[in-house]
Design a protein around this motif. Structure first.
Motif, PDB file in Angstrom:
ATOM      1  N   GLN A  94       0.768  -1.193   0.127  1.00 18.59           N
ATOM      2  CA  GLN A  94       0.053  -0.218  -0.003  1.00 18.59           C
ATOM      3  C   GLN A  94       0.798   1.031  -0.211  1.00 18.59           C
ATOM      4  O   GLN A  94       0.499   2.382  -0.468  1.00 18.59           O
ATOM      5  CB  GLN A  94      -0.707   0.066   1.518  1.00 18.59           C
ATOM      6  N   SER A  95       2.013   1.186   0.626  1.00 19.31           N
ATOM      7  CA  SER A  95       2.966   2.247   0.863  1.00 19.31           C
ATOM      8  C   SER A  95       4.337   1.977   0.617  1.00 19.31           C
ATOM      9  O   SER A  95       4.816   0.612   0.918  1.00 19.31           O
ATOM     10  CB  SER A  95       2.579   3.051   2.101  1.00 19.31           C
ATOM     11  N   PRO A  96       5.218   2.769   0.129  1.00 18.94           N
ATOM     12  CA  PRO A  96       6.577   2.407   0.069  1.00 18.94           C
ATOM     13  C   PRO A  96       7.244   2.015   1.401  1.00 18.94           C
ATOM     14  O   PRO A  96       8.162   1.419   1.279  1.00 18.94           O
ATOM     15  CB  PRO A  96       7.121   3.634  -0.446  1.00 18.94           C
ATOM     16  N   GLY A  97       6.916   2.700   2.429  1.00 15.02           N
ATOM     17  CA  GLY A  97       7.502   2.325   3.961  1.00 15.02           C
ATOM     18  C   GLY A  97       7.508   0.857   4.304  1.00 15.02           C
ATOM     19  O   GLY A  97       8.042   0.306   5.022  1.00 15.02           O
ATOM     20  N   PHE A  98       6.300   0.069   3.406  1.00 10.21           N
ATOM     21  CA  PHE A  98       6.410  -1.377   3.760  1.00 10.21           C
ATOM     22  C   PHE A  98       7.924  -2.124   3.308  1.00 10.21           C
ATOM     23  O   PHE A  98       7.919  -3.017   3.955  1.00 10.21           O
ATOM     24  CB  PHE A  98       5.265  -1.964   3.064  1.00 10.21           C
ATOM     25  N   LEU A  99       8.086  -1.382   2.309  1.00  9.43           N
ATOM     26  CA  LEU A  99       9.583  -2.265   2.045  1.00  9.43           C
ATOM     27  C   LEU A  99      10.590  -1.975   2.875  1.00  9.43           C
ATOM     28  O   LEU A  99      11.674  -2.795   3.048  1.00  9.43           O
ATOM     29  CB  LEU A  99       9.858  -1.670   0.611  1.00  9.43           C
ATOM     30  N   LYS A 100      10.629  -0.728   3.429  1.00  8.06           N
ATOM     31  CA  LYS A 100      11.737  -0.682   4.492  1.00  8.06           C
ATOM     32  C   LYS A 100      11.858  -1.301   5.618  1.00  8.06           C
ATOM     33  O   LYS A 100      12.937  -2.051   6.171  1.00  8.06           O
ATOM     34  CB  LYS A 100      11.576   0.779   4.879  1.00  8.06           C
ATOM     35  N   ASP A 101      10.585  -2.010   5.861  1.00  9.69           N
ATOM     36  CA  ASP A 101      10.563  -3.124   7.021  1.00  9.69           C
ATOM     37  C   ASP A 101      10.730  -4.534   6.833  1.00  9.69           C
ATOM     38  O   ASP A 101      11.339  -5.043   7.386  1.00  9.69           O
ATOM     39  CB  ASP A 101       9.114  -2.830   7.654  1.00  9.69           C
ATOM     40  N   VAL A 102      10.090  -4.818   5.498  1.00  5.61           N
ATOM     41  CA  VAL A 102      10.090  -6.303   5.210  1.00  5.61           C
ATOM     42  C   VAL A 102      11.305  -6.537   4.239  1.00  5.61           C
ATOM     43  O   VAL A 102      11.735  -7.785   3.935  1.00  5.61           O
ATOM     44  CB  VAL A 102       8.797  -6.425   4.482  1.00  5.61           C
ATOM     45  N   GLY A 103      11.786  -5.617   3.543  1.00  8.64           N
ATOM     46  CA  GLY A 103      12.802  -5.791   2.462  1.00  8.64           C
ATOM     47  C   GLY A 103      12.291  -5.872   1.017  1.00  8.64           C
ATOM     48  O   GLY A 103      11.113  -5.864   1.020  1.00  8.64           O
ATOM     49  N   PRO A 104      13.303  -6.361   0.127  1.00  8.76           N
ATOM     50  CA  PRO A 104      12.907  -6.451  -1.205  1.00  8.76           C
ATOM     51  C   PRO A 104      11.742  -7.581  -1.583  1.00  8.76           C
ATOM     52  O   PRO A 104      11.786  -8.421  -0.871  1.00  8.76           O
ATOM     53  CB  PRO A 104      14.156  -6.796  -1.914  1.00  8.76           C
TER      54      PRO A 104
END
Length: 516
Positions: A94-104
């Motif tokens: 939903q948001s780019p910040g999710f990738l910061k937490d879960v990785g690629p």
């Protein structure tokens, strides 16, 4: 105190402004950080779509991403991208910040995504999304391209290639095979019917075999080297045109036959050994001269076997021992290769052969065998007759010298050598009539005879015989007689006068001196 507080506020404001400037520089596409942005925008393929977001704001995109963005680059956000891709790539955050937490994340696309994948990752505050073809699809595409290239290469090959089933039917053929088939059998040919009917030999041997096909309305044939490979679909066959090779071999064979016919008329035996020292050519006279069987010569023996057989047949001089024989053969071969071998073989049978070795092109060596028995016999007889004639002349009391028509002394006997104390055979230089007259003049009293004798030897007219008296310096008288002989030669004899001279000789002597 107030000044110190003001100073602190000033420093704090400066730091904030610098931080803001760095942030602007970092995000600006025209900043020094542009190379990093370019690295992030580069994909695995020029058609890949790459998006860069700072939080939800689009800050960069690749050429392949333009079809998604269009003319709405300023209002394009993460939400806009997700609305476009969510059906093709389920699971897009939903948001780019999710990738910061879960990785690629790597999201597989649905059928509407044309077998692409979405690669999403967070890199130092920048969110990167890349849409690219999946590895399996790329591999399949590469294989398709390779298969297409191979098909084109085989189909356009300049020599015939075809696939033949176990039932002897052609199931596939390339362009060269089709063209050859139509050329030989017409345009309405049944391509299933093999052009090369019998492939049993290459199939059995597993290597290229020569096969010919007849030309229509002609006695000529086309020659090909046919090689076959067994596959699951049948026999894959290749045909290489070797007509030029066959024509060259025929021309060479005809040339060799012409040479053989020519050599057959020679009276000299000929044996030619190739660079491998095997007999490749001989003429019938060689069989007669060497007594070697024709089947042995036709079996292409090597050079050592050839000369070994000559030695066994006692058709060459017998060597002292086998070791020296081998050394002799090595020397013979070396001399022949350099064109230096020239020997006369005296055989136990009494025959005499002249044997010579000559180098030939491409490392070959030729040996020539010539029977010179008759010549040697004639020479020996002639020499024997000369020696007997010399022996007879040496027994005579008269001193004899014979001069050729050019004034050169060609013969003298022992009495002449003893009388004038000279041996013409002891010198390599030829003795002329001038040289002989000089010796006679030195050992005799003065007389005009020597000048007259020189003129007679060198002249061609008034060749009647004559004689005269001469006197040695010792006082002993001599009679010198000059007589013409065959081929313009002149014989001069010296003898001691007897008790009386025949009347005719006295008359001849008187007339000669009166004329003088």
């Amino acid at each position: 105190m107030q000044n110190i507080v003001s100073m602190e506020w000033l420093v704090l404001a400066t730091l904030c402004a610098a931080t803001a400037a760095v942030a602007v520089w970092w995000l600006s596409p025209t900043s020094g950080h542009q190379s990093l942005e370019q690295d992030l925008l580069s994909g695995d393929d020029r058609a890949d779509a790459v998006f860069l977001f700072d939080d939800s704001n689009l800050i960069g995109w690749s050429t392949g991403a333009r079809k998604f963005i269009g003319d709405r680059a300023e209002g394009f956000s993460w939400a806009t991208l997700r609305d476009q891709l969510s059906r093709s790539y389920p699971g897009l955050p939903q948001s780019p910040g999710f990738l910061k937490d879960v990785g690629p994340l790597v999201l597989s696309g649905t059928a509407t995504a044309e077998s692409h994948e979405a690669h999403c990752e967070w890199i130092d505050g920048i969110t990167r999304v890349q849409l690219r073809r999946s590895a399996s699809v790329a591999k399949d595409k590469s294989l398709d391209q390779e298969l297409t290239t191979l098909r084109a290469a085989v189909h356009q090959a300049p020599y015939p290639v075809w696939l033949q089933s176990e039932d002897d039917e052609v199931t596939w053929s390339n362009l060269a095979y089709d063209n050859l088939s139509q050329k030989l059998r017409g345009r309405n040919v049944d391509f299933a019917d093999p052009l090369f009917a019998d492939l049993s030999e290459p199939m059995a041997s597993g290597k290229a075999e020569r096969i010919s096909i007849p030309l229509p309305d002609s006695n000529k044939k086309l020659w090909y080297n046919i090689s076959t490979t067994e596959t699951e679909a049948g026999w894959l066959s290749h045909a290489v045109d070797i007509n030029a090779v066959v024509d060259a071999e025929v021309a060479q064979r005809n040339f060799v036959q012409t040479l053989a016919k020519t050599f057959a008329q020679l009276s000299i035996g000929l044996a030619i050994f190739d660079r491998n020292r095997q007999l490749v050519l001989f003429n019938p006279v060689l069989i007669d001269l060497t007594a070697l069987p024709a089947n042995f010569l036709s079996s292409r023996p090597n050079l050592l076997s050839f000369f070994d057989r000559l030695r066994d047949q006692r058709m060459m001089p017998e060597p002292k021992n086998y070791t020296s024989w081998r050394h002799q053969m090595a020397d013979l071969l070396e001399a022949a290769a350099e064109g230096r071998y020239q020997e006369t073989w005296s055989l136990p049978s009494g025959s005499v052969y002249s044997v010579s070795g000559r180098p030939h092109p491409d490392g070959a060596v030729a040996f020539l065998f010539e029977d010179i028995t008759a010549e040697i016999t004639l020479t020996r007889q002639f020499r024997s007759e000369l020696e007997m004639g010399q022996s007879i002349m040496d027994q005579m009391d008269e001193a004899i010298a014979v001069f050729a028509n050019d004034g050169t002394m060609t013969f003298s006997n022992k009495a002449y050598h003893d009388l004038w104390q000279m041996d013409p055979e002891a010198s390599f230089a030829k003795v002329s009539v001038v040289d002989a007259c000089r010796v006679w003049q030195d050992m005799c009293a003065a007389t005009p005879t020597w000048g007259e004798l020189r003129d007679f030897v060198n002249g061609h007219e008034n060749r009647d015989p004559w004689w005269t008296h001469v006197q040695l310096r010792s006082g002993d008288p001599m009679i010198c007689k000059v007589s013409p002989v065959q081929n313009g030669a002149t014989m001069v004899t010296f003898r001691t006068p007897g008790p009386s001279i025949a009347p005719k000789e006295q008359e001849r002597f008187a007339i000669t001196h009166q004329d003088g």
